[in-house]
Design a protein around this motif. Structure first.
Motif, PDB file in Angstrom:
ATOM      1  N   TYR A  61       7.464 -16.954 -35.332  1.00 46.37           N
ATOM      2  CA  TYR A  61       8.291 -17.808 -34.763  1.00 46.37           C
ATOM      3  C   TYR A  61       8.932 -19.206 -35.475  1.00 46.37           C
ATOM      4  N   GLU A 108      10.117 -22.235 -39.932  1.00 43.49           N
ATOM      5  CA  GLU A 108      10.174 -23.333 -40.200  1.00 43.49           C
ATOM      6  C   GLU A 108       9.603 -24.119 -41.642  1.00 43.49           C
ATOM      7  N   THR A 143      16.652 -18.187 -30.536  1.00 44.27           N
ATOM      8  CA  THR A 143      15.817 -19.229 -30.581  1.00 44.27           C
ATOM      9  C   THR A 143      16.526 -20.345 -31.123  1.00 44.27           C
ATOM     10  N   GLU A 144      16.733 -20.480 -32.376  1.00 43.74           N
ATOM     11  CA  GLU A 144      17.838 -21.237 -32.699  1.00 43.74           C
ATOM     12  C   GLU A 144      18.449 -21.817 -31.588  1.00 43.74           C
ATOM     13  N   ARG A 151      16.713 -24.131 -28.826  1.00 47.42           N
ATOM     14  CA  ARG A 151      15.216 -25.215 -29.536  1.00 47.42           C
ATOM     15  C   ARG A 151      16.596 -26.540 -29.673  1.00 47.42           C
ATOM     16  N   ASP A 201      14.390 -29.324 -24.792  1.00 45.97           N
ATOM     17  CA  ASP A 201      13.205 -27.912 -25.050  1.00 45.97           C
ATOM     18  C   ASP A 201      12.898 -29.165 -26.540  1.00 45.97           C
ATOM     19  N   SER A 202      13.315 -29.616 -26.998  1.00 42.92           N
ATOM     20  CA  SER A 202      12.880 -29.896 -28.409  1.00 42.92           C
ATOM     21  C   SER A 202      11.419 -30.695 -28.489  1.00 42.92           C
ATOM     22  N   TYR A 215       9.584 -27.355 -28.424  1.00 38.41           N
ATOM     23  CA  TYR A 215       9.748 -27.131 -29.908  1.00 38.41           C
ATOM     24  C   TYR A 215       8.594 -27.497 -30.755  1.00 38.41           C
ATOM     25  N   LYS A 216       8.899 -28.964 -30.800  1.00 38.05           N
ATOM     26  CA  LYS A 216       7.900 -29.391 -31.942  1.00 38.05           C
ATOM     27  C   LYS A 216       6.684 -29.270 -31.757  1.00 38.05           C
ATOM     28  N   PHE A 251       4.932 -26.990 -30.652  1.00 37.99           N
ATOM     29  CA  PHE A 251       4.676 -25.354 -30.593  1.00 37.99           C
ATOM     30  C   PHE A 251       4.249 -25.311 -31.330  1.00 37.99           C
ATOM     31  N   PHE A 276       5.641 -19.830 -25.395  1.00 38.46           N
ATOM     32  CA  PHE A 276       7.240 -20.096 -25.681  1.00 38.46           C
ATOM     33  C   PHE A 276       8.136 -19.129 -25.276  1.00 38.46           C
ATOM     34  N   MET A 321      11.751 -20.637 -23.810  1.00 37.81           N
ATOM     35  CA  MET A 321      13.311 -20.553 -24.308  1.00 37.81           C
ATOM     36  C   MET A 321      13.392 -19.313 -24.064  1.00 37.81           C
TER      37      MET A 321
END
Length: 369
Positions: A26, A30, A245-246, A249, A254-255, A258-259, A261, A298, A302
């Motif tokens: 996951y 990125e 997931t996209e 996030r 969630d942001s 997510y960062k 994570f 996660f 999520m």
């Protein structure tokens, strides 16, 4: 690669291994975020034979389908609808690169695909990265057919461009494993940057350049730290999990998580890379367990199902026998992995997995190219 030549016949054979993610799932989607990926000892093979009248595409996955193709000038062209869109695009990209290197692409050939990565007779997919392997093996075979020099990195880059041109999602870590073999530390490239380059540069120029955020580094295998793979009998749909997931996030709540994570996952994977190079088994066990815990956290935030009940059982049984374990890939089905340190431990886990209806896949880490 195998090459055989006769007075009237040229045969090229190229194979690419499947893959399993060891850590970093996951987050690796990125750009610049790390994963550990293993090539595994099941292969997809592409064979090219010269023909004189018409080109064909065939596969053991679709034994009743024989797709014919022809040349329009030097260009590969298929008129009818067919199920081999990835293979077609891989041929188009590889042949464009060949022409940009100064070699004409006039020949007709039959290209056939044989795969050990899925069980075609029973319609079973094991999650070993067949879509990545078929692109890698096709590109290798086409380059070899035209006697165009290749490296694992070039094959990786051409395979990624093939996928981007078809708007494929994912980290392309499967392509790195299939291109390089062995075990690799991997960070994914900046795909938006590559898409921009595809609008204005040649395939060769893009491949010759350094790719932003891309890292592929080989890692050593460690004696007495042996991969063991179990299959749960349920197929995971990676693209669907990534899309879910996209969407999630992008939600503001969630942001921040997510960062965090991404940061934690990258740190775990970097520590694993160091531990692999030092052959530090306790640190490897700690890192794999930390990655499992992070992925479960996660999944909860999520609202994804990564570690299904069957995968939890797989991991817990391995852990009860002293092996570090986790899901592999997107989760939601497919495979789980553990690392064993001796034959007795391995046999105990295999026996307990069998009692829980978990199938042991006879896989080892594939040879590096």
């Amino acid at each position: 690669m195998q090459l055989s030549k006769g007075s009237e016949r040229v045969t090229i054979t190229s194979k690419a291994p499947g893959k399993l993610f060891i850590a970093g799932e996951y987050a690796v989607v990125e750009p610049g975020h790390g994963a550990i990926v293993a090539a595994v000892s099941r292969y997809l093979t592409v064979t090219i034979d010269v023909t004189t009248s018409v080109g064909t595409l065939t596969s053991t996955q679709n034994p009743d389908i024989n797709v014919e193709w022809a040349r329009e000038g030097e260009l590969f062209h298929i008129k009818a609808d067919h199920p081999y869109r990835l293979v077609e695009e891989a041929i188009l990209v590889a042949e464009q690169y060949v022409r940009e290197c100064g070699t004409p692409t006039n020949a007709l050939y039959s290209l056939s695909i044989t795969s050990e990565l899925d069980d075609a007779k029973r319609g079973i997919k094991y999650g070993l990265g067949s879509s990545g392997a078929v692109v890698v093996a096709t590109i290798q075979a086409v380059l070899d057919f035209y006697e165009t020099p290749r490296t694992p990195l070039l094959v990786y880059k051409l395979s990624v461009l093939t996928n981007l041109l078809l708007s494929q999602r994912g980290s392309f870590g499967d392509i790195a494993a299939s291109s390089f073999g062995g075990l690799v530390y991997y960070t994914s490239p900046d795909r938006s940057d590559l898409l921009e380059q595809l609008q204005k540069q040649s395939i060769k120029d893009i491949c010759d350049a350094v790719w932003k955020d891309l890292t592929i580094v080989r890692l050593p295998e460690i004696p007495n730290f042996t991969l063991l793979v179990g299959w749960t009998g349920k197929v995971a749909i990676t693209d669907s999990l990534i899309q879910a997931t996209e969407k999630k996030r992008k939600v503001a709540t969630d942001s921040v998580f997510y960062k965090e994570f991404l940061t934690k996952s990258h740190a775990i994977v970097q520590d694993l890379q160091i531990a692999w190079n030092k052959q530090d088994i306790p640190a490897l066990q700690e890192g794999i367990r930390a990655n499992r815990a992070l992925l479960n956290q996660f999944a909860k935030v999520m609202q994804l199902e990564i570690e299904t009940p069957a995968l939890q059982t797989l991991c817990d049984l391995a852990e009860q026998n002293g092996a570090c374990a986790k899901t592999s890939g997107a989760g939601g089905g497919d495979c789980g992995i553990c690392f064993t340190q001796n034959e007795q431990q391995r046999q105990q886990i295999e026996t307990q997995w069998a009692h829980a209806q978990i199938q042991v896949l006879p896989l080892t880490i594939a040879e590096a190219w």
